[in-house]
Scaffold this motif. Structure first.
Motif, PDB file in Angstrom:
ATOM      1  N   LEU A 250      -3.938  -3.245  -1.908  1.00  0.00           N
ATOM      2  CA  LEU A 250      -3.263  -2.065  -2.447  1.00  0.00           C
ATOM      3  C   LEU A 250      -4.251  -0.940  -2.703  1.00  0.00           C
ATOM      4  O   LEU A 250      -4.052   0.199  -2.260  1.00  0.00           O
ATOM      5  N   SER A 251      -5.349  -1.246  -3.393  1.00  0.00           N
ATOM      6  CA  SER A 251      -6.322  -0.199  -3.715  1.00  0.00           C
ATOM      7  C   SER A 251      -7.060   0.282  -2.480  1.00  0.00           C
ATOM      8  O   SER A 251      -7.281   1.492  -2.304  1.00  0.00           O
TER       9      SER A 251
ATOM     10  N   THR B 166      -4.833   2.472  -0.388  1.00  0.00           N
ATOM     11  CA  THR B 166      -4.673   3.776  -1.039  1.00  0.00           C
ATOM     12  C   THR B 166      -5.907   4.646  -0.820  1.00  0.00           C
ATOM     13  O   THR B 166      -5.797   5.840  -0.511  1.00  0.00           O
TER      14      THR B 166
ATOM     15  N   MET C 235       0.799  -1.224   0.000  1.00  0.00           N
ATOM     16  CA  MET C 235       0.000   0.000   0.000  1.00  0.00           C
ATOM     17  C   MET C 235       0.828   1.270   0.000  1.00  0.00           C
ATOM     18  O   MET C 235       0.353   2.332  -0.404  1.00  0.00           O
TER      19      MET C 235
ATOM     20  N   PRO D 283      -5.303   1.985 -12.173  1.00  0.00           N
ATOM     21  CA  PRO D 283      -5.707   1.015 -11.142  1.00  0.00           C
ATOM     22  C   PRO D 283      -6.504  -0.162 -11.698  1.00  0.00           C
ATOM     23  O   PRO D 283      -6.358  -1.292 -11.231  1.00  0.00           O
TER      24      PRO D 283
ATOM     25  N   TRP E 141      -2.806   8.714   5.756  1.00  0.00           N
ATOM     26  CA  TRP E 141      -1.992   7.497   5.694  1.00  0.00           C
ATOM     27  C   TRP E 141      -1.963   6.769   7.031  1.00  0.00           C
ATOM     28  O   TRP E 141      -1.820   5.546   7.072  1.00  0.00           O
TER      29      TRP E 141
ATOM     30  N   GLN F  74      -6.010   8.150   1.154  1.00  0.00           N
ATOM     31  CA  GLN F  74      -6.387   9.385   0.481  1.00  0.00           C
ATOM     32  C   GLN F  74      -7.529  10.109   1.182  1.00  0.00           C
ATOM     33  O   GLN F  74      -7.586  11.337   1.180  1.00  0.00           O
TER      34      GLN F  74
ATOM     35  N   GLY G 256       0.954   3.626  -2.977  1.00  0.00           N
ATOM     36  CA  GLY G 256      -0.149   4.542  -3.220  1.00  0.00           C
ATOM     37  C   GLY G 256      -0.269   5.657  -2.194  1.00  0.00           C
ATOM     38  O   GLY G 256      -1.152   6.509  -2.294  1.00  0.00           O
ATOM     39  N   LEU G 257       0.625   5.652  -1.187  1.00  0.00           N
ATOM     40  CA  LEU G 257       0.536   6.637  -0.106  1.00  0.00           C
ATOM     41  C   LEU G 257       1.704   7.616  -0.083  1.00  0.00           C
ATOM     42  O   LEU G 257       1.798   8.446   0.824  1.00  0.00           O
TER      43      LEU G 257
END
Length: 404
Positions: free
Chosen positions: A144-145, A148, A21, A245, A156, A152, A24-25
């Motif tokens: 992962l998604s 993220t 993850m 994505p 985080w 967002q 994505g952060l």
């Protein structure tokens, strides 16, 4: 398949989500901690460093521990490292927590692999390893998604708290399903428990180290392309970033399909599984390089990249247990390090190629070349196996499923 194996797979999902993850952060981490994006990116490298070292070290330290105790200890430290990371405002402290978390995550992988293998019959080992490694595949698709999105919208730190909560839930599952006895203490076993000397002697098999080279090369062949897929899709394929994505999720779906199929063929036909998976990876990589500018070609090839790349995973894992039955924990630990060697070296080689001005499609050519080297190691291993040069040592009589 025992419920405990699925619990171990869920545990890998929980921890693997943290591994993935951070990609994505990085913008949120950079802004909150007051560091550059490249500095924030070093937190990913910190995780890789911990993984590379942690597996063999912790395998030796916890060799004679009850496996349930070792697994629970690793999960507890992993969860606490994320609590500490969520609470800190120091980049240095966060860097340290990433190393610590990855260190025990690698140890968990090693012990979980030997545990899963011991919980099932010999002819179901490939399927058990596909369930275990499938946890990481699901983390690629969902973790992962989701991490993220949480990062967002909630920051985080919320993503770190979520991983800590998932790890605690996994710990409860381990406590409820994993046998609590010491490994190797079943009735009728010739030893009182695992011996470091015995495991080290079992680790001298040339075929075993050849298998490790296959693991590292195959992983590097996949990761050199995967690491740069996002930028390749935007800069070379010309996709809108909003579609990236979805394509990565398609890659993850291919990975899940591949590892499921590989888990059903690895036990009966390990070499055929490796030949098919690696050859497919080479072909998909070689095709992706020239096809990268064409979305209708590049996207299906990315799906195949994940499918063929992960189809090799169960055979790469079960092969080491066949070659080192007297060293199940240490053999699995070094294999974890071999995976991480490929994870580290592949993106590094790709970065050198991109830095030299060869463009993003060049990483796929590198993946194909590394894959050919991996095929050569499989061919040599198959030849040694036919001549009897890598005959595995006799299996231990004690199995974890009778140690409860």
């Amino acid at each position: 398949m025992p419920l405990a194996v699925y619990i171990l797979g869920f545990s890998i999902f929980a921890q693997g989500t943290s591994e993935l993850m951070l990609a994505g952060l990085l913008p949120e981490l950079s802004a909150d901690l007051g560091v550059s994006v490249p500095q924030a990116g070093l937190l990913i490298s910190a995780f890789a460093m911990g993984m590379l070292v942690g597996a063999p070290v912790l395998a030796v330290v916890t060799l004679r521990w009850p496996r349930r105790t070792a697994l629970l200890t690793f999960l507890a430290v992993f969860a606490l490292s994320h609590v500490a990371g969520a609470l800190t405002s120091s980049y240095g402290t966060l860097f340290t927590t990433r190393v610590v978390g990855a260190f025990v995550y690698a140890g968990f992988w090693a012990v979980a692999a030997s545990t899963a293998i011991g919980l099932v019959p010999a002819n179901a080992r490939g399927k058990a390893m596909s369930v275990l490694a499938g946890g990481l595949t699901v983390a690629t698709i969902i973790g992962l998604s989701l991490g993220t999105v949480i990062g967002q919208h909630l920051g985080w730190r919320a993503a770190f708290w979520a991983v800590a909560g998932l790890s605690a839930l996994a710990g409860a599952g381990v406590l409820a399903t994993i046998p609590g006895g010491r490994p190797g203490t079943a009735a009728g076993d010739v030893r009182e428990g695992p011996s470091l000397a015995v495991e080290l002697r079992a680790m001298t098999s040339p075929g075993l180290w050849l298998s490790y080279s296959t693991t590292a090369l195959t992983t590097g062949a996949l990761l050199v392309s995967f690491s740069y897929l996002s930028v390749l899709l935007v800069d070379t394929t010309g996709l809108d970033p909003a579609w990236v994505p979805a394509v990565l999720a398609l890659y993850g779906a291919g990975s899940l399909i591949g590892i499921t199929i590989g888990g059903r063929t690895a036990d009966a036909r390990p070499f055929r599984s490796l030949y098919a998976g690696i050859a497919g990876l080479v072909a998909a990589s070689a095709a992706l390089a020239p096809a990268a500018p064409i979305p209708l070609l590049a996207i299906p090839l990315i799906f195949l990249l994940g499918a063929f790349g992960f189809a090799t995973n169960p055979a790469l894992n079960t092969r080491v247990f066949a070659l080192a039955k007297n060293a199940p924990t240490l053999a699995a630990a070094v294999n974890v390090s071999s995976f991480n060697l490929g994870i580290t070296a592949g993106p590094w080689l790709g970065g050198l190629s991109i830095g030299a001005g060869l463009g993003y499609p060049s990483v796929a050519w590198i993946g194909a070349a590394i894959g050919v080297l991996s095929l050569a190691t499989v061919a040599l291993a198959a030849r040694l196996s036919r001549t009897g040069s890598t005959v595995p040592e006799p299996a231990r009589t004690g199995e974890i499923r009778s140690a409860s």
